[in-house]
Design a protein around this motif. Sequence first.
Motif, PDB file in Angstrom:
ATOM      1  N   ALA A   6      18.972 -38.615 -22.551  1.00  0.00           N
ATOM      2  CA  ALA A   6      18.785 -40.047 -22.794  1.00  0.00           C
ATOM      3  C   ALA A   6      20.036 -40.649 -23.426  1.00  0.00           C
ATOM      4  N   GLU A   7      20.574 -39.946 -24.405  1.00  0.00           N
ATOM      5  CA  GLU A   7      21.788 -40.394 -25.107  1.00  0.00           C
ATOM      6  C   GLU A   7      22.970 -40.496 -24.128  1.00  0.00           C
ATOM      7  N   LYS A   8      23.091 -39.503 -23.247  1.00  0.00           N
ATOM      8  CA  LYS A   8      24.175 -39.472 -22.262  1.00  0.00           C
ATOM      9  C   LYS A   8      24.098 -40.712 -21.362  1.00  0.00           C
ATOM     10  N   TRP A   9      22.908 -41.007 -20.893  1.00  0.00           N
ATOM     11  CA  TRP A   9      22.697 -42.172 -20.023  1.00  0.00           C
ATOM     12  C   TRP A   9      23.005 -43.463 -20.770  1.00  0.00           C
ATOM     13  N   TYR A  10      22.560 -43.522 -22.016  1.00  0.00           N
ATOM     14  CA  TYR A  10      22.808 -44.720 -22.826  1.00  0.00           C
ATOM     15  C   TYR A  10      24.311 -44.949 -22.983  1.00  0.00           C
ATOM     16  N   ARG A  11      25.042 -43.876 -23.264  1.00  0.00           N
ATOM     17  CA  ARG A  11      26.494 -43.976 -23.466  1.00  0.00           C
ATOM     18  C   ARG A  11      27.221 -44.419 -22.205  1.00  0.00           C
ATOM     19  N   ARG A  12      26.593 -44.135 -21.062  1.00  0.00           N
ATOM     20  CA  ARG A  12      27.207 -44.579 -19.813  1.00  0.00           C
ATOM     21  C   ARG A  12      26.864 -46.036 -19.506  1.00  0.00           C
ATOM     22  N   GLY A  13      26.192 -46.668 -20.435  1.00  0.00           N
ATOM     23  CA  GLY A  13      25.898 -48.089 -20.295  1.00  0.00           C
ATOM     24  C   GLY A  13      24.597 -48.382 -19.562  1.00  0.00           C
ATOM     25  N   LEU A  14      23.831 -47.339 -19.267  1.00  0.00           N
ATOM     26  CA  LEU A  14      22.578 -47.552 -18.530  1.00  0.00           C
ATOM     27  C   LEU A  14      21.473 -47.988 -19.496  1.00  0.00           C
ATOM     28  N   ARG A  15      20.639 -48.912 -19.039  1.00  0.00           N
ATOM     29  CA  ARG A  15      19.616 -49.465 -19.927  1.00  0.00           C
ATOM     30  C   ARG A  15      18.204 -49.443 -19.339  1.00  0.00           C
ATOM     31  N   SER A  16      18.092 -49.406 -18.016  1.00  0.00           N
ATOM     32  CA  SER A  16      16.745 -49.447 -17.433  1.00  0.00           C
ATOM     33  C   SER A  16      16.546 -48.244 -16.505  1.00  0.00           C
ATOM     34  N   LEU A  17      15.286 -47.967 -16.179  1.00  0.00           N
ATOM     35  CA  LEU A  17      14.987 -46.851 -15.277  1.00  0.00           C
ATOM     36  C   LEU A  17      15.551 -47.149 -13.886  1.00  0.00           C
ATOM     37  N   GLN A  18      15.494 -48.424 -13.498  1.00  0.00           N
ATOM     38  CA  GLN A  18      16.031 -48.819 -12.202  1.00  0.00           C
ATOM     39  C   GLN A  18      17.523 -48.520 -12.105  1.00  0.00           C
ATOM     40  N   GLU A  19      18.238 -48.800 -13.197  1.00  0.00           N
ATOM     41  CA  GLU A  19      19.680 -48.524 -13.224  1.00  0.00           C
ATOM     42  C   GLU A  19      19.972 -47.041 -13.059  1.00  0.00           C
ATOM     43  N   ILE A  20      19.130 -46.219 -13.620  1.00  0.00           N
ATOM     44  CA  ILE A  20      19.335 -44.772 -13.520  1.00  0.00           C
ATOM     45  C   ILE A  20      19.112 -44.313 -12.080  1.00  0.00           C
ATOM     46  N   LEU A  21      18.084 -44.865 -11.458  1.00  0.00           N
ATOM     47  CA  LEU A  21      17.757 -44.461 -10.090  1.00  0.00           C
ATOM     48  C   LEU A  21      18.813 -44.941  -9.086  1.00  0.00           C
ATOM     49  N   THR A  22      19.509 -46.032  -9.402  1.00  0.00           N
ATOM     50  CA  THR A  22      20.481 -46.574  -8.441  1.00  0.00           C
ATOM     51  C   THR A  22      21.926 -46.188  -8.777  1.00  0.00           C
ATOM     52  N   GLU A  23      22.136 -45.592  -9.949  1.00  0.00           N
ATOM     53  CA  GLU A  23      23.475 -45.150 -10.335  1.00  0.00           C
ATOM     54  C   GLU A  23      23.867 -43.938  -9.481  1.00  0.00           C
ATOM     55  N   PRO A  24      24.950 -44.060  -8.684  1.00  0.00           N
ATOM     56  CA  PRO A  24      25.279 -43.004  -7.731  1.00  0.00           C
ATOM     57  C   PRO A  24      25.720 -41.683  -8.373  1.00  0.00           C
ATOM     58  N   ASN A  25      26.275 -41.736  -9.585  1.00  0.00           N
ATOM     59  CA  ASN A  25      26.829 -40.502 -10.163  1.00  0.00           C
ATOM     60  C   ASN A  25      25.855 -39.714 -11.023  1.00  0.00           C
ATOM     61  N   ILE A  26      24.586 -40.077 -10.984  1.00  0.00           N
ATOM     62  CA  ILE A  26      23.621 -39.345 -11.810  1.00  0.00           C
ATOM     63  C   ILE A  26      22.887 -38.296 -10.985  1.00  0.00           C
ATOM     64  N   GLN A  27      22.948 -37.071 -11.492  1.00  0.00           N
ATOM     65  CA  GLN A  27      22.248 -35.976 -10.829  1.00  0.00           C
ATOM     66  C   GLN A  27      20.965 -35.690 -11.601  1.00  0.00           C
ATOM     67  N   LEU A  28      19.838 -35.995 -10.998  1.00  0.00           N
ATOM     68  CA  LEU A  28      18.572 -35.676 -11.660  1.00  0.00           C
ATOM     69  C   LEU A  28      18.171 -34.257 -11.284  1.00  0.00           C
ATOM     70  N   ASN A  29      17.625 -33.498 -12.263  1.00  0.00           N
ATOM     71  CA  ASN A  29      17.093 -32.171 -11.900  1.00  0.00           C
ATOM     72  C   ASN A  29      15.689 -32.346 -11.312  1.00  0.00           C
ATOM     73  N   ARG A  30      15.120 -31.226 -10.860  1.00  0.00           N
ATOM     74  CA  ARG A  30      13.841 -31.280 -10.144  1.00  0.00           C
ATOM     75  C   ARG A  30      12.730 -31.874 -11.020  1.00  0.00           C
ATOM     76  N   MET A  31      12.724 -31.467 -12.289  1.00  0.00           N
ATOM     77  CA  MET A  31      11.696 -31.951 -13.217  1.00  0.00           C
ATOM     78  C   MET A  31      11.823 -33.468 -13.407  1.00  0.00           C
ATOM     79  N   GLN A  32      13.050 -33.939 -13.564  1.00  0.00           N
ATOM     80  CA  GLN A  32      13.268 -35.377 -13.754  1.00  0.00           C
ATOM     81  C   GLN A  32      12.911 -36.166 -12.494  1.00  0.00           C
ATOM     82  N   ARG A  33      13.217 -35.572 -11.324  1.00  0.00           N
ATOM     83  CA  ARG A  33      12.854 -36.270 -10.080  1.00  0.00           C
ATOM     84  C   ARG A  33      11.338 -36.443  -9.999  1.00  0.00           C
ATOM     85  N   ALA A  34      10.603 -35.392 -10.395  1.00  0.00           N
ATOM     86  CA  ALA A  34       9.130 -35.494 -10.426  1.00  0.00           C
ATOM     87  C   ALA A  34       8.709 -36.519 -11.480  1.00  0.00           C
ATOM     88  N   GLY A  35       9.406 -36.537 -12.603  1.00  0.00           N
ATOM     89  CA  GLY A  35       9.129 -37.475 -13.683  1.00  0.00           C
ATOM     90  C   GLY A  35       9.220 -38.920 -13.213  1.00  0.00           C
TER      91      GLY A  35
END
Length: 373
Positions: A125-154
């Motif tokens: 969460a801290e890593k994402w915040y530091r990259r300037g991300l603020r919403s779940l939508q931003e995380i899903l559309t950010e091209p450089n984020i690699q979600l693991n299997r658990m997070q994808r299910a999440g």
Amino acid sequence: VNCSPPTAVANVSQYACQRRTTTENHNKIFTDVMEELAESSEFNESKGPCLAFRQAASVLKSLPSAVHCLKAIQGLPCLGEHTKAVMEEILTFGRSFKVEEIRCDERYQALKLFTSVFGVGPKTAEKWYRRGLRSLQEILTEPNIQLNRMQRAGFLYYSDISKAVSKAEAKAVGCIIEETVHWIAPDAILALTGGFRRGKEYGHDVDFLLTMPEMGKEEGLLLHVIDRLKDQGILLYCDYQGSTFDVSKLPSCRFEDMDCFQKCFLILRLEQGQVEGERGLQRDPGDSRGWRAVRVDLVAPPVDRYAFALLGWTGSRQFGRDLRTFAQKERQMLLDNHALYDKTKKLCLLATTEEDIFAHLGLEYVEPWQRNA
Ligand code: ATP
Ligand code: MN
Ligand code: MN
């Protein structure tokens, strides 16, 4: 207002394992705030304050009535200056400005949102915040984020998993697990643990412990159960962790609530028709899918560790924490989900029931429904 402390408040122990805490919380206006402050401290990696707020909340939860003035909490353990100041604010103004400030904080909001996703801890969460991300939508559309299997299910099941599981839903999950387990092994031992064993009305998941009466027979059990859930078409996600339990390494010196038993963190598909009270009901048309995803935890210790695992997995987290602290500080014993070691006698104490463990520790037995610390 009568400010004298009720007699029942006298002699409250600093340890949750020497208090009886039901789900009936008379001091929710304080404990909700304390828990938010604890969470905020956790995000700031302030371990001391975090623990202090959690302990304070836990003591207040155990009180038989609501606190109406500061005098009434005189002599209670675990309530520091900081906690008392917050309580005074709430008593005077009906709210805490400190916590309102935190609620408005951009970083707190983002970390709270991100950690609400299954598989996302404070570090990610801290890593994402530091990259300037603020919403779940931003995380899903950010091209450089690699979600693991658990997070994808999440993310996939986010709206379902973040919705509380009701007691009726937990019961329905229990029926499915029971049927599945006993279809594989009719003599398997199955127990509900976690918040629902403590009598909670709602939970974030449903927890179970399972074992076999004969040592070693539990080994392949969980993988069988997983296969069978898959065959039924209700396994949406499964994270299986094999056992790393090693008797020769007892007693363990780790004091977090992690253990080495085989376990799995699941997401199951629950049909609304299987839930008591939902059968044949006209549902909200916006919710016409007819099923929901539910988080389920299964743990399978060997039978000689069953009582320790049951005690640990029943929680609450704070109750378990204080049991371990009590064992170490007051009895020179080491307790975890696997064993109880007496440092003076230099041996592991055996237990087949939770009552045995309380007795070894010289504690009065506390029922599961009194462990909501
Ligand atoms: P909720 O209703 O939110 O699920 P809960 O009390 O059931 O509340 P859980 O997170 O499901 O909370 O945990 C139940 C108990 O199992 C807690 O006491 C916790 O310490 C223990 N526990 C949770 N995860 C693990 C783990 N990975 N290893 C060992 N013990 C765990
Ligand atoms: Mn739970
Ligand atoms: Mn759980």
